[in-house]
Design a protein around this motif. Structure first.
Motif, PDB file in Angstrom:
ATOM      1  N   LYS A   2       0.823  -1.206   0.000  1.00  0.00           N
ATOM      2  CA  LYS A   2       0.000   0.000   0.000  1.00  0.00           C
ATOM      3  C   LYS A   2       0.862   1.262   0.000  1.00  0.00           C
ATOM      4  O   LYS A   2       0.585   2.210  -0.742  1.00  0.00           O
ATOM      5  N   ASP A   3       1.918   1.277   0.809  1.00  0.00           N
ATOM      6  CA  ASP A   3       2.808   2.445   0.866  1.00  0.00           C
ATOM      7  C   ASP A   3       3.521   2.671  -0.456  1.00  0.00           C
ATOM      8  O   ASP A   3       3.697   3.812  -0.889  1.00  0.00           O
ATOM      9  N   ARG A   4       3.919   1.591  -1.086  1.00  0.00           N
ATOM     10  CA  ARG A   4       4.594   1.696  -2.393  1.00  0.00           C
ATOM     11  C   ARG A   4       3.661   2.306  -3.427  1.00  0.00           C
ATOM     12  O   ARG A   4       4.054   3.197  -4.185  1.00  0.00           O
ATOM     13  N   ILE A   5       2.434   1.814  -3.462  1.00  0.00           N
ATOM     14  CA  ILE A   5       1.456   2.324  -4.425  1.00  0.00           C
ATOM     15  C   ILE A   5       1.167   3.800  -4.161  1.00  0.00           C
ATOM     16  O   ILE A   5       1.136   4.607  -5.092  1.00  0.00           O
ATOM     17  N   LEU A  47       8.817  10.288 -20.318  1.00  0.00           N
ATOM     18  CA  LEU A  47      10.217  10.066 -19.945  1.00  0.00           C
ATOM     19  C   LEU A  47      10.567  10.820 -18.667  1.00  0.00           C
ATOM     20  O   LEU A  47      11.307  10.318 -17.816  1.00  0.00           O
ATOM     21  N   SER A  48      10.017  12.020 -18.514  1.00  0.00           N
ATOM     22  CA  SER A  48      10.235  12.795 -17.296  1.00  0.00           C
ATOM     23  C   SER A  48       9.619  12.090 -16.085  1.00  0.00           C
ATOM     24  O   SER A  48      10.232  12.019 -15.011  1.00  0.00           O
ATOM     25  N   LEU A  49       8.411  11.559 -16.260  1.00  0.00           N
ATOM     26  CA  LEU A  49       7.766  10.806 -15.181  1.00  0.00           C
ATOM     27  C   LEU A  49       8.602   9.587 -14.797  1.00  0.00           C
ATOM     28  O   LEU A  49       8.782   9.291 -13.608  1.00  0.00           O
ATOM     29  N   THR A  50       9.121   8.903 -15.788  1.00  0.00           N
ATOM     30  CA  THR A  50       9.956   7.718 -15.539  1.00  0.00           C
ATOM     31  C   THR A  50      11.192   8.106 -14.741  1.00  0.00           C
ATOM     32  O   THR A  50      11.556   7.433 -13.767  1.00  0.00           O
ATOM     33  N   ASP A  51      11.834   9.187 -15.145  1.00  0.00           N
ATOM     34  CA  ASP A  51      13.025   9.654 -14.424  1.00  0.00           C
ATOM     35  C   ASP A  51      12.688  10.012 -12.973  1.00  0.00           C
ATOM     36  O   ASP A  51      13.428   9.678 -12.050  1.00  0.00           O
ATOM     37  N   GLU A  55      14.226   8.280  -9.684  1.00  0.00           N
ATOM     38  CA  GLU A  55      14.967   9.142  -8.758  1.00  0.00           C
ATOM     39  C   GLU A  55      14.414   9.072  -7.330  1.00  0.00           C
ATOM     40  O   GLU A  55      15.166   9.054  -6.360  1.00  0.00           O
ATOM     41  N   LYS A  56      13.096   9.003  -7.219  1.00  0.00           N
ATOM     42  CA  LYS A  56      12.484   9.036  -5.890  1.00  0.00           C
ATOM     43  C   LYS A  56      12.262   7.656  -5.282  1.00  0.00           C
ATOM     44  O   LYS A  56      12.202   7.533  -4.062  1.00  0.00           O
ATOM     45  N   LEU A  57      12.131   6.634  -6.105  1.00  0.00           N
ATOM     46  CA  LEU A  57      11.817   5.310  -5.571  1.00  0.00           C
ATOM     47  C   LEU A  57      13.045   4.437  -5.326  1.00  0.00           C
ATOM     48  O   LEU A  57      13.035   3.608  -4.420  1.00  0.00           O
TER      49      LEU A  57
END
Length: 109
Positions: A2-5, A47-51, A55-57
């Motif tokens: 749940k936290d990951r999602i 591509l920006s969303l993927t980056d 970067e955050k995960l």
């Protein structure tokens, strides 16, 4: 899970992805437990969303096992989860939601 999602949905929402949907497939005979689908504003946005996701995960321990991109559609494989980032045209054309809902509802495909 749940936290990951929640973390993924938050990143996508903050970066202006639209139509974010989460499909819990954990109770079905499907190869991943969760599928997240979001609409992008185009290839550069995807591509920006993927980056941003990477970067955050990654510092939180998330592993990206594979990323496939075709310009209109990016798929991020996190092992037990898939993230589909699609242009509105591709999302309408392939209608993955209908496919996943049929599996969830245990209907014949």
């Amino acid at each position: 899970m749940k936290d990951r999602i929640e973390a993924i949905v938050k990143i996508l929402d903050e970066k202006k992805a639209e139509g974010i949907e989460v499909f819990d497939m954990s109770e079905r005979n499907y190869f991943v437990k969760q599928v997240i689908i979001a609409t992008t504003m185009g290839e550069r946005h995807a591509l920006s969303l993927t980056d941003d996701l990477k970067e955050k995960l990654k510092p939180a321990g998330e592993q990206f096992l594979g990323i496939e991109s075709s310009g209109e559609w990016v798929v991020c494989d996190l092992g037990d989860m898939l993230i589909h980032l699609m242009s509105s045209e591709y999302r309408a054309r392939y209608n993955i939601e209908e496919f996943l809902n049929k599996i969830k509802d245990n209907k014949t495909i």
